[in-house]
Enzyme design. Structure first.
Site, PDB file in Angstrom:
ATOM      1  N   CYS B  92      57.022  39.078  72.978  1.00  0.00           N
ATOM      2  CA  CYS B  92      56.184  37.891  72.789  1.00  0.00           C
ATOM      3  C   CYS B  92      57.018  36.619  72.720  1.00  0.00           C
ATOM      4  O   CYS B  92      56.470  35.519  72.716  1.00  0.00           O
ATOM      5  CB  CYS B  92      55.358  38.017  71.518  1.00  0.00           C
ATOM      6  SG  CYS B  92      54.486  39.575  71.412  1.00  0.00           S
ATOM      7  N   SER B 215      44.696  38.710  68.466  1.00  0.00           N
ATOM      8  CA  SER B 215      44.898  38.015  69.738  1.00  0.00           C
ATOM      9  C   SER B 215      44.388  38.914  70.855  1.00  0.00           C
ATOM     10  O   SER B 215      44.376  40.136  70.716  1.00  0.00           O
ATOM     11  CB  SER B 215      46.367  37.690  69.944  1.00  0.00           C
ATOM     12  OG  SER B 215      47.148  38.862  69.943  1.00  0.00           O
ATOM     13  N   ILE B 217      44.267  40.011  75.095  1.00  0.00           N
ATOM     14  CA  ILE B 217      45.022  39.948  76.336  1.00  0.00           C
ATOM     15  C   ILE B 217      44.460  38.794  77.168  1.00  0.00           C
ATOM     16  O   ILE B 217      43.295  38.414  77.033  1.00  0.00           O
ATOM     17  CB  ILE B 217      44.994  41.277  77.118  1.00  0.00           C
ATOM     18  CG1 ILE B 217      43.606  41.607  77.629  1.00  0.00           C
ATOM     19  CG2 ILE B 217      45.520  42.420  76.263  1.00  0.00           C
ATOM     20  CD1 ILE B 217      43.606  42.794  78.594  1.00  0.00           C
ATOM     21  N   HIS B 341      46.571  35.529  74.386  1.00  0.00           N
ATOM     22  CA  HIS B 341      47.998  35.830  74.253  1.00  0.00           C
ATOM     23  C   HIS B 341      48.538  36.545  75.484  1.00  0.00           C
ATOM     24  O   HIS B 341      48.760  37.745  75.472  1.00  0.00           O
ATOM     25  CB  HIS B 341      48.205  36.666  72.979  1.00  0.00           C
ATOM     26  CG  HIS B 341      49.629  36.975  72.670  1.00  0.00           C
ATOM     27  ND1 HIS B 341      50.685  36.159  73.029  1.00  0.00           N
ATOM     28  CD2 HIS B 341      50.187  38.025  72.012  1.00  0.00           C
ATOM     29  CE1 HIS B 341      51.820  36.713  72.603  1.00  0.00           C
ATOM     30  NE2 HIS B 341      51.551  37.843  72.000  1.00  0.00           N
TER      31      HIS B 341
END
Lengths: 144, 397
Positions: B92, B215, B217, B341
């Site tokens: 991330c 969060s 995809i 995210h």
């Protein structure tokens, strides 16, 4: 019928468990202990990452009992798993805090709490793409 | 050596984003192109002046099969070739790590003008492939044993509640704030302000985390054009945004969990490094984007970054301090849960939000008179329980 169709029992990860081979034998998790600093690691390691030495690690038998650090009931499962199930971190008396699935109780928030005593079970974790059973470890509440 | 003593000051000349969302018919290159060309336009820099590009992307290899040379295959069709180009993967924190690479190239004096890009494509017809790819962002032993990554964060939330108190309803308040912020952000995937009730009625993923606290995809891209401050005037009369700090650390083996004791978290160690580089303290930060992959983690981050004391994250939130109108606004963009995210794009999307805030261009999300902003990322999960990659970027005007 080819050999491919015979369902096998395979380790989910290599070298993490000893599975009992006779009625007198006991299953356990295999860790490593550093003879220099005394730290215990799981899964087993060939070198001590703290001492940065490769001549101090000895394989060690880890306790089959530990205590729940924290856990959660997972309601959306990854591929190969079936929700709901409990995943947890278990504190072993030798030091390591290890990830484990929990079996032997309802997948409910009330089934466990921090400090609940749990014991090792050798169990199927999931299957591989050929349908073979992948064997690993789980913990279950003691006395259930 | 004192930090940065021999380093050149670096400015962010421009930023651009492809909105985050679901774009089944767009390739990684299609997404990146929009962000990159927007950033160049924003910077008033012609493409031919770009000497170096770092491209952050986490799971593109598993999604498209293009495991190697993603930077070259993604940026080539956008018009870039014959320049220094580097592939970056850091879970991330991939985009923020790419940003750091370009910053170093310019700060060292090796290059004058560079491009940092973060891009990710996660929506496919084959959803299982995306999930399998995401699983590879945690240490693979954990996934094989059955770890579900929302569940891992859920356990961190429970550790937090065990030590500092608070209820699930309290934790959900972070998503109330951030979903409101996200509703004001044209680049956000989920532009809806949720009530506490709606959040708690959304599907339970892993106690105490409901869907609207996690969060999601997404597909998307973000880009930033960086330049040496001494050469920036070639492009604009008033280069406003300076990189005050850029820190990167790996996760580590710890004897105990920072949520159980007084061990500093790696977020804290990384932030301390950034504060040291910038010669700043937490009180100097006016606005921050923090990595709330699961929204309650924002509370822990606020404490670990030093914005409030340990255990006071919840009070800090409830007092409204972290709202857009508060004195320490956090995740004005909506954060990861509302903006979405796309793993390898998030870090530079945070940079874009902070740049807009510092330039006074954040529209309805604008905070009053922000001079210094921070972007914090943490990604991946190691067997020892720590995250794998941590970044902290401080920008100032």
């Amino acid at each position: 019928m080819g050999q491919d169709t015979v369902k096998k029992r395979l380790p989910v990860l290599p070298g993490i468990i000893h599975e009992a081979t006779s009625p007198d034998d006991q299953s356990y998790l295999i860790g490593s202990k550093c003879t220099a600093c005394g730290r215990t690691f799981f899964p087993k390691q060939s070198v001590c990452r703290v001492c940065m030495r490769n001549d101090t690690m000895e394989e060690t038998v880890l306790s089959t009992r530990g205590k729940i650090d924290t856990f959660t009931v997972v309601h959306v499962a990854p591929k190969g798993f079936k929700a709901p199930y409990i995943q947890a971190f278990v504190d072993l008396p030798e030091g390591p805090r290890i990830f484990s699935l929990i079996t032997g109780c309802e997948p409910s928030e009330n089934a466990l709490k921090t400090g609940t005593e749990v014991e090792l079970v050798i169990d199927k974790i999931t299957e591989d793409e050929k349908g073979n059973d992948l064997i690993g470890y789980k913990f279950r509440p003691v006395g259930k | 050596m004192k930090d940065g003593e021999n380093m050149r000051e670096v400015v962010v000349l421009g930023v651009g984003m492809h909105p985050f969302g679901r774009f089944l018919d767009k390739s990684l290159s299609d997404l990146a192109r929009v962000a990159v060309w927007d950033a160049l336009k924003d910077a008033s820099v012609p493409a031919k002046d770009i000497q170096v590009a770092y491209l952050g992307n986490s799971i593109g290899g598993l999604i498209t099969g293009q495991e190697g040379i993603r930077a070259q295959t993604i940026l080539g069709p956008c018009g870039f070739g014959g320049i220094t180009m580097v592939n970056v993967e850091n879970a991330c924190a991939s985009a923020s790590t790419a940003f750091r690479g370009v910053w170093l190239e310019i700060a060292s004096g090796l290059c004058d003008v560079g491009l940092a890009v973060g891009v990710e494509k996660m929506f496919l017809e084959d959803r299982a492939r995306t999930i399998s790819a995401l699983i590879s962002v945690s240490q693979i032993e954990l996934s094989k044993l059955g770890m579900q990554f929302v569940g891992e964060a859920a356990m961190r939330c429970k550790r937090y509640m065990r030590r500092w108190g608070g209820t699930k309803e309290d934790l959900a308040l972070v998503a109330v704030k951030n979903s409101y912020n996200g509703s004001l952000n044209p680049y956000a995937y989920h532009r809806k302000a949720y009530t506490l009730e709606e959040i708690l009625n959304s599907p339970l993923i892993a106690e105490p985390l409901h869907l609207y606290m996690t969060s999601t995809i997404a597909d998307g891209a973000a880009a930033a054009v960086l330049c040496g401050k001494d050469t920036a005037r070639k492009y604009m009369s008033e280069p406003t945004i300076t990189v005050a700090a850029c820190a990167l650390k790996s996760g580590r083996y710890r004897e105990s969990d920072p949520l159980d004791g007084d061990v500093p978290s790696t977020i804290t160690l990384t932030a301390n490094e950034a504060y040291r580089q910038a010669g700043m303290e937490p009180k100097d930060i006016d606005v921050a984007e923090v990595h709330d992959a699961m929204s309650p983690i924002e509370l822990v981050s606020c404490e670990d970054l030093g914005f409030c004391k340990k255990g006071e994250g919840l009070r800090f939130l409830k007092e409204g301090r972290t709202k857009i109108t508060g004195d320490m606004p956090i995740n004005t963009s909506g954060g990861l849960c509302s903006r979405g995210h796309p793993v390898g794009a998030t870090g530079i999307a945070q940079v874009a939000e902070i740049v807009w805030q510092l330039r006074g261009e954040a529209g309805p999300r604008q905070v009053a008179n922000a001079k210094v902003g921070m972007c914090e990322d943490s990604g991946g999960v190691l067997v020892d329980g720590d995250n794998a990659a941590f970044t902290n970027i401080i920008l100032k005007r």
